[in-house]
Design an enzyme around this catalytic site. Structure first.
Site, PDB file in Angstrom:
ATOM      1  CG  ASP A  92      67.719  44.516  32.111  1.00 46.01           C
ATOM      2  OD1 ASP A  92      68.034  45.319  31.226  1.00 46.01           O
ATOM      3  OD2 ASP A  92      67.202  44.872  33.182  1.00 46.01           O
ATOM      4  CD  GLN A 194      58.464  36.445  31.742  1.00 45.98           C
ATOM      5  OE1 GLN A 194      57.639  36.381  32.646  1.00 45.98           O
ATOM      6  NE2 GLN A 194      59.450  37.331  31.751  1.00 45.98           N
ATOM      7  CG  ASP A 271      68.994  41.300  38.793  1.00 40.57           C
ATOM      8  OD1 ASP A 271      68.551  42.462  38.665  1.00 40.57           O
ATOM      9  OD2 ASP A 271      68.357  40.295  38.381  1.00 40.57           O
TER      10      ASP A 271
END
Length: 376
Positions: A92, A194, A271
């Site tokens: 990330d 987002q 994840d």
């Protein structure tokens, strides 16, 4: 990197595929154990391969940048050689960690200045140097630098943040496309959708991200405190826009139920720190429900941790013994519980994949979600 869809569920949007990387193939849907600082906590690499059957793990740009540092990682030849993991790695961008450092960071158009949680030293992350950092770490899949908005989040703030994340993405792509991998194998860049929990912003972001035509796409800013229904609603909106032929990664999710419900909406990759973090606190996930091994009811339960599991540790050790280890804060307790939870998460996505291929995923999923949240 190549993604091939192999099966689709006819009664949901679930899919099964193969993601081919320089360090091997990944069967999707997949859960990726989190190795924040170059290690999945309390687990050996050979256990990840042989017992947990992990196909890809995560590293964290923020933590690896601070410690051991880029000089060490580059000197080792990248994270794969540094930690001995031979399968794929995803990193990330550090955006989530910087977001979580609310008191010690400042966000500007240039990037984010922040102070290290280790020694208070001052640092700057920009879209460009985050790409350079992930080149040095050497992950197969790297993430664009973004701002992860909190929940709840004011609409206007979410809009401004989204626009900046899109501008940062352009800079990430420019830097990534004008630099070369350092260790002789290809890397892929995933942008991040987002938009908080605002449908129009999520739609706008998904369309913008899709237009960049990268090898895969991620969805961020969920699982940050919003109700699960909001997460599912936003995931559905985004999955209906992101290209079908590319992998979709939902970042930081989540509980076993969250994972199954999002697979049904078309997510391929997950994840979360939950299986390992909760394991260290004595919470075990099983196909029958959740066990808090610290509860007194397990004190004299000498049956295996999970008799239905094919994990050796689940069959060799008893619930009473694991309870003793966890309550005594013995390191072995954290190791056994972490092995169990990660093995269960990989078993769960493996079963989901098998049922997608078999054509009965929806029926199986609906029966499973009724059990998974039960407190045993």
């Amino acid at each position: 990197m190549k993604f091939t869809l192999q099966a689709k569920d006819t009664q949901s949007k679930a899919r099964a595929g193969i993601l081919e990387t320089a360090h091997g193939p990944i069967e999707t849907p997949i859960f990726m154990p989190v190795g924040t600082a170059g290690t999945v906590k309390a687990v050996h690499q050979h256990e990840l391969v042989a017992d947990i059957k992990a196909q890809i793990i995560l590293g964290n740009t923020y933590h690896l940048y601070l410690r051991p540092g880029l000089d060490i990682l580059q000197g080792a030849g990248g994270l794969h050689r540094f930690n001995g993991w031979e399968k794929p790695i995803l990193t990330d961008s550090g955006g989530y960690q910087v977001y979580s450092l609310t008191e010690v960071r400042k966000i500007k158009e240039e990037g984010v200045t922040f102070r290290s949680h280790i020694d208070g030293s001052k640092h700057l992350f920009t879209p460009e140097n985050v790409m350079d950092t992930q080149r040095i770490i050497g992950a197969d899949i790297v993430m664009a630098f973004d701002e992860c908005t909190p929940y709840p989040c004011d609409y206007q703030y979410a809009k401004r943040s989204l626009d900046m994340t899109h501008r940062w993405l352009g800079r990430c792509c420019d830097r990534f496309d004008t630099t070369e991998p350092l260790y002789g194998y290809e890397q892929a860049l995933f942008p991040i959708v987002q938009g908080s929990v605002y449908r129009d912003l999520r739609e706008q972001s998904a369309e913008t991200i899709a237009a960049f035509e990268r090898e895969g796409n991620a969805i961020g800013g969920l699982s940050v405190g919003e109700p699960a229904e909001e997460m599912y609603a936003m995931t559905e909106v985004v999955c209906d826009i992101l290209p079908v032929e590319k992998p979709r990664y939902l970042m930081g999710v989540g509980t076993p139920v969250n994972i199954l419900e999002n697979i049904a909406l078309g997510i391929d990759m997950f994840d979360c720190v939950m299986p390992t973090r909760n394991a260290r606190n004595g919470m075990l996930f099983t196909r029958r429900g959740i066990i808090n091994i610290k509860n007194k009811k397990w004190e004299r339960d000498f049956s295996p941790i999970d008799a239905e599991s094919d994990l050796l540790a689940d069959r060799v050790y008893s619930k009473a013994y694991l309870r003793h280890l966890i309550r005594s804060q013995e390191i072995l307790g954290a190791q056994i519980a972490s092995l169990h939870n990660l093995h269960f998460y990989l078993w769960l996505v493996g079963e989901a994949r098998a049922h997608i291929v078999a054509g009965d995923f929806r029926v199986w999923k609906n029966s499973m979600v009724k059990q998974l949240d039960e407190r045993l």
